[in-house]
Design an enzyme around this catalytic site. Structure first.
Site, PDB file in Angstrom:
ATOM      1  N   ASP A 122      -9.126  -4.739  -6.059  1.00  0.00           N
ATOM      2  CA  ASP A 122      -8.852  -3.622  -4.610  1.00  0.00           C
ATOM      3  C   ASP A 122      -9.766  -2.631  -4.857  1.00  0.00           C
ATOM      4  O   ASP A 122     -10.047  -1.976  -5.547  1.00  0.00           O
ATOM      5  CB  ASP A 122      -7.421  -2.982  -5.076  1.00  0.00           C
ATOM      6  CG  ASP A 122      -6.741  -2.161  -4.158  1.00  0.00           C
ATOM      7  OD1 ASP A 122      -7.788  -1.976  -3.143  1.00  0.00           O
ATOM      8  OD2 ASP A 122      -5.685  -2.152  -3.919  1.00  0.00           O
TER       9      ASP A 122
ATOM     10  N   HIS B 146      -7.765  -5.428  -1.327  1.00  0.00           N
ATOM     11  CA  HIS B 146      -6.525  -4.698  -1.135  1.00  0.00           C
ATOM     12  C   HIS B 146      -5.342  -5.553  -0.501  1.00  0.00           C
ATOM     13  O   HIS B 146      -4.087  -5.551  -0.769  1.00  0.00           O
ATOM     14  CB  HIS B 146      -6.725  -3.778  -0.350  1.00  0.00           C
ATOM     15  CG  HIS B 146      -5.649  -2.372  -0.057  1.00  0.00           C
ATOM     16  ND1 HIS B 146      -4.964  -1.846  -1.084  1.00  0.00           N
ATOM     17  CD2 HIS B 146      -5.049  -2.183   1.078  1.00  0.00           C
ATOM     18  CE1 HIS B 146      -4.009  -1.149  -0.506  1.00  0.00           C
ATOM     19  NE2 HIS B 146      -4.076  -1.349   0.771  1.00  0.00           N
TER      20      HIS B 146
ATOM     21  N   SER C 111       0.764  -1.072  -0.053  1.00  0.00           N
ATOM     22  CA  SER C 111      -0.348  -0.222   0.082  1.00  0.00           C
ATOM     23  C   SER C 111       0.987   1.153   0.160  1.00  0.00           C
ATOM     24  O   SER C 111       1.394   1.411  -1.136  1.00  0.00           O
ATOM     25  CB  SER C 111      -0.989  -0.141   1.173  1.00  0.00           C
ATOM     26  OG  SER C 111      -2.294   0.890   1.215  1.00  0.00           O
TER      27      SER C 111
END
Length: 838
Positions: free
Chosen positions: A761, A795, A688
């Site tokens: 995601d 994610h 991330s």
């Protein structure tokens, strides 16, 4: 599901993958070596769910990795929710970052005897976490099957389960299952009966999707644009799948009584006296730029009378809030709750600063209250200079803790308030930076009342505080007793330096349960009993205590006990003290230089004093995930390296890149200095925001031979209304956005980078397009990169197959470009030689 978008995304990913090197064309999922695969497939460790009366608990074993078949189950994206139409189960965790986990086992354990009773869970389904009744006699849980989300109830004496027939829960908008204050009845949200088929999508388009701006300025945070509605058909699906019928279910007989009419209820909660319900429902018009939380809402109180009948009182009508300042609050009433130590009194907050942190005002929020029967007008309870952070109610009516926080300073404070005596001035309990982990006083210990509401546990004028105990030597959790009148505190317990032991529940005046683990011993629940006072150094426990094991969880991966770890402290070039945890692989010989992988996640701080503080503990039971599996392939792991970004919260990212490089240089230098890391064979990885860090370090430093970036955001101009704690828009700080974006430096990124991303995601800051376009930019500029799009993954990667692929990819990438890379000098010499002609 918005099929055209999904098909388009898959087409982009497929086309991009075909353009990769030939080695990327291997069919199907790949797996890491057998020794790693064995550890990945070992059983997960169970976690305790302790009942409110502290005489029993459930050890819940959660599925570590679901199958790709489950992750790939068809679902709809509806205004910030992901729902599986086949059974109405939620497909995501809160915020859309993962897949909702399934419990694989329940084991009932009696306290303090430790007697264990296996609980036979329904086969072929997905049980959720148990919800205990306040009397500790029962627990309930939702259970997702192929075609429904069922309601099950368990008996705490025998461990026997039974399904409540005829109930189909609807968890789409949350609050689908809770105990009523009588602890005999369950309040549930169910799929309406005779609802009919879902709205069908016409073969051709219904018409254009239209949005219009009225010329009024008003921004929305980047992170609000999550799985939003796109057209009238999406709106119809949201209405259909979001609708619920509220029911009261007798836990003993299973009798279900409907209350009210079906609607889009997103928040439901009974009052402490059980005679009222606080009900929030979603209304039209909807928005295509934000999630359902910002849609218009009607907030009501329902007075329960005869079975199934209610008298409705409107509390607030809230308009569409799709222009809320970044990190701000919408206008009007918000954060509704019941006063925990009162029969039926509502509490809520309202912004006085336009909901905008940029505004300077005498008070940011006011807190309102309204008492049953809700006649007359609400009364203002108090005002807060900064943003209202909530009220924690004491067991005694004269005690409450009121918190407020200031994101402009990263500051919070808590006051002791007596709402029974308005003339009595509030007293400041603590005021400090919320970045300052070492000074954190902990959180008040609560107890569950007979009606199920939680209040601060009080012993006369004293309360108990349970804290993580961050310190320069790592976390050492503690239990304190604090006198609210004198503010004198005594430390009842502090975890030893050779273990990580966290208090989890008080069982009496002198006893409590802890969750204890060491690098060599699996986590288990212990019962501690306080004994005589002892002389203690500052910060240490002032009482001796004895311990007895309650649970007996065993080690599923004994081969990992050969892994060693240690806390390492060092200095950044500007004098800031930082730290990381150094893991060395099984069989490592001290003084041997081996390939290493650095992992970090940059965090934002308002002041340097807090930025270098140690977090976490080296006394955790060693378990592996993702990049850490490379330990079993002979790599050292430089883990959780401190990567602070320090500065005024309004402008911290002005120096982001410079601080990032300083952080990395300091960590690498120290790992090399220790004699563990080979300076010629160091890689970097991050997830991330850590993926952006990885890409930037490869583009702007020569510290690393290769990198692996997972689920990152590489072009911040595609997240124009803020990222991380950056509140300025791209139009207010264009250079900040550009400098943070590795995409604009793709022509300078020549160090090999592995880019991995979940193809589904949901995080608006890290859309799959970020990975695709970043890869194209590197490829077009002659860089070395590999793009791996994991089908159906959010994610956080969930499926067993995806996680095995992740480890396989990382291991192959780092073996090729780090472990087996030629020394830099040799590589430079080879680069200067004429290319060999075919």
């Amino acid at each position: 599901m918005n099929m055209p978008h999904s098909i388009a995304l898959k087409s982009i990913a497929a086309a991009t993958l075909l353009a990769c090197a030939a080695s990327a064309s291997a069919a199907g999922y790949q797996q890491p070596p057998a020794n790693i695969l064995k550890v990945m497939r070992a059983p997960a460790l169970p976690t305790p769910s302790i009942n409110p009366t502290r005489d029993a608990m459930l050890l819940v074993g959660w599925q570590e990795y679901p199958s790709i078949a489950r992750v790939a189950a068809p679902y709809l994206k509806l205004a910030g929710t992901r729902i599986e139409p086949a059974n109405r189960a939620k497909h995501d965790t809160p915020g859309g970052y993962g897949i909702a986990p399934c419990a694989e086992s329940f084991k009932l354990v009696k306290i303090p005897s430790g007697r264990e009773t296996p609980v036979a869970l329904p086969a072929g389904s997905c049980p959720d976490a148990p919800a205990w009744s306040a009397d500790g006699k029962r627990f309930a849980f939702a259970n997702a099957t192929k075609d429904a989300v069922e309601l099950w109830v368990g008996d705490a004496a025998s461990g026997k389960l039974r399904k409540i027939p005829g109930i189909r829960l609807n968890p789409m908008l949350n609050d689908e299952l809770q105990w009523m204050p009588d602890q005999k009845t369950l309040l549930v949200k169910t799929v309406p009966a005779r609802q009919g088929p879902a709205p069908a999508k016409s073969i051709g388009p219904d018409g254009p999707s239209v949005q219009e701006s009225d010329g009024v300025k008003g921004e929305s945070s980047t992170y609000e644009v999550r799985d939003t509605l796109n057209n009238p058909h999406d709106e119809a699906l949201f209405d259909y799948y979001g609708a619920s019928q509220l029911m009261l279910v007798d836990a003993a007989s299973g009798k279900a009584t409907p209350i009210g009419e079906p609607a889009l209820y997103d928040g439901v909660g009974p009052s402490p006296d059980g005679k009222h319900l606080l009900v929030s429902s979603v209304r039209r018009p909807y928005s295509y730029v934000t999630t359902y939380e910002r849609f218009p809402h009607e907030v009501q109180v329902w007075a329960l009378s005869k079975p199934g009948r209610v008298a409705i009182r409107s509390i607030a009508t809230l308009p569409l809030a799709d222009r809320v300042p970044v990190h701000g609050e919408p206008l009007g009433p918000r954060d509704f709750s019941w006063r925990a130590n009162d029969p039926a009194t509502l509490i809520w907050a309202e912004a006085l600063d336009g909901g905008d942190w940029k505004n300077t005002v005498p008070a940011r929020d006011k807190v309102m209250t309204w008492k049953a029967p809700f006649t007359g007008k609400p009364v203002e309870l108090l005002r807060t200079a900064q943003r209202f952070g909530g009220i924690e109610w004491g067991e005694r009516r004269d005690t409450a803790l009121v918190s407020e926080f200031d994101i402009n300073r990263h500051w919070y404070q808590t006051r002791v308030v007596n709402f029974e005596d308005p003339a009595q001035k509030s007293r400041l309990l603590w005021s400090l930076s919320y970045d300052d982990k070492y000074a954190s006083p902990g959180t008040p210990v609560t107890r569950t009342l007979a009606n199920g509401f939680r209040v601060i546990r009080q012993d006369g004028d004293a309360i108990y505080l349970n804290g993580a105990g961050a310190s320069p030597e790592g976390n050492r959790p503690f239990l304190d007793k604090l006198n609210l009148k004198t503010l004198a505190s005594e430390r009842l317990f502090r975890s030893g330096k050779d273990a990580l032991e966290r208090p989890v529940a008080l069982t009496g005046a002198n006893s409590f349960l802890t969750w204890r683990q060491t690098p060599m011993a699996a986590p288990n629940v212990y019962l501690r009993t306080l004994q005589q006072p002892i002389a203690a150094a500052k910060g240490e426990a002032a009482f001796a205590s004895s311990e007895v094991a309650v649970s007996h969880i065993t080690d599923p991966t004994p081969e990992l006990r050969q892994i060693k770890k240690r806390l390492v402290k060092y200095m950044r070039a500007d004098g800031m003290e930082l730290s990381f945890t150094l893991y060395t692989p099984p069989g490592y010989k001290e003084g041997t230089r081996i390939p290493a992988i650095l992992n970090a996640y940059p965090l934002d701080y308002a002041d340097a004093a807090s930025a270098g503080q140690v977090s976490g503990s080296q006394q955790t039971f060693t378990r592996l995930y993702q990049y850490k599996y490379l330990l079993l392939a002979g790599y050292a792991i430089i883990d959780q390296a401190s990567f602070p970004i320090v500065g005024d919260p309004k402008a911290a990212y002005d120096t982001y890149l410079d601080q990032l490089k300083m952080d990395a240089q300091a960590a690498v230098d120290e790992a090399v200095k220790l004699g563990v890391a080979d300076p010629d064979r160091i890689g970097v990885t991050g997830h991330s925001h850590g993926a952006l860090m990885t890409a930037n370090l490869l583009a702007h430093t020569d510290l690393f031979r290769a990198g692996a970036a997972t689920s990152g955001s590489y072009n911040k101009t595609l997240t124009p209304f803020g990222f991380q704690s950056e509140r300025r828009s791209v139009w207010e700080a264009p250079e900040v956005y550009r400098k943070a974006s590795t995409f604009f430096y793709a022509d300078k990124l020549k160090t090999p980078i592995l880019i991995m991303h979940g193809a589904d995601d949901a995080n608006p800051g890290t859309t799959p397009l970020q990975a695709v376009k970043f890869y194209e930019a590197i490829r077009g500029n002659g860089g070395t990169a590999r793009l791996v799009m994991l089908p159906h993954e959010p994610h956080w990667y969930a499926a067993r197959e995806s996680n095995e692929q992740l480890v396989y990819e990382m291991l192959n990438w780092f073996d090729k470009y780090v472990k087996n890379a030629p020394p830099r000098a040799q590589k430079t010499a080879q680069a200067g030689q004429p290319a060999t002609q075919p």
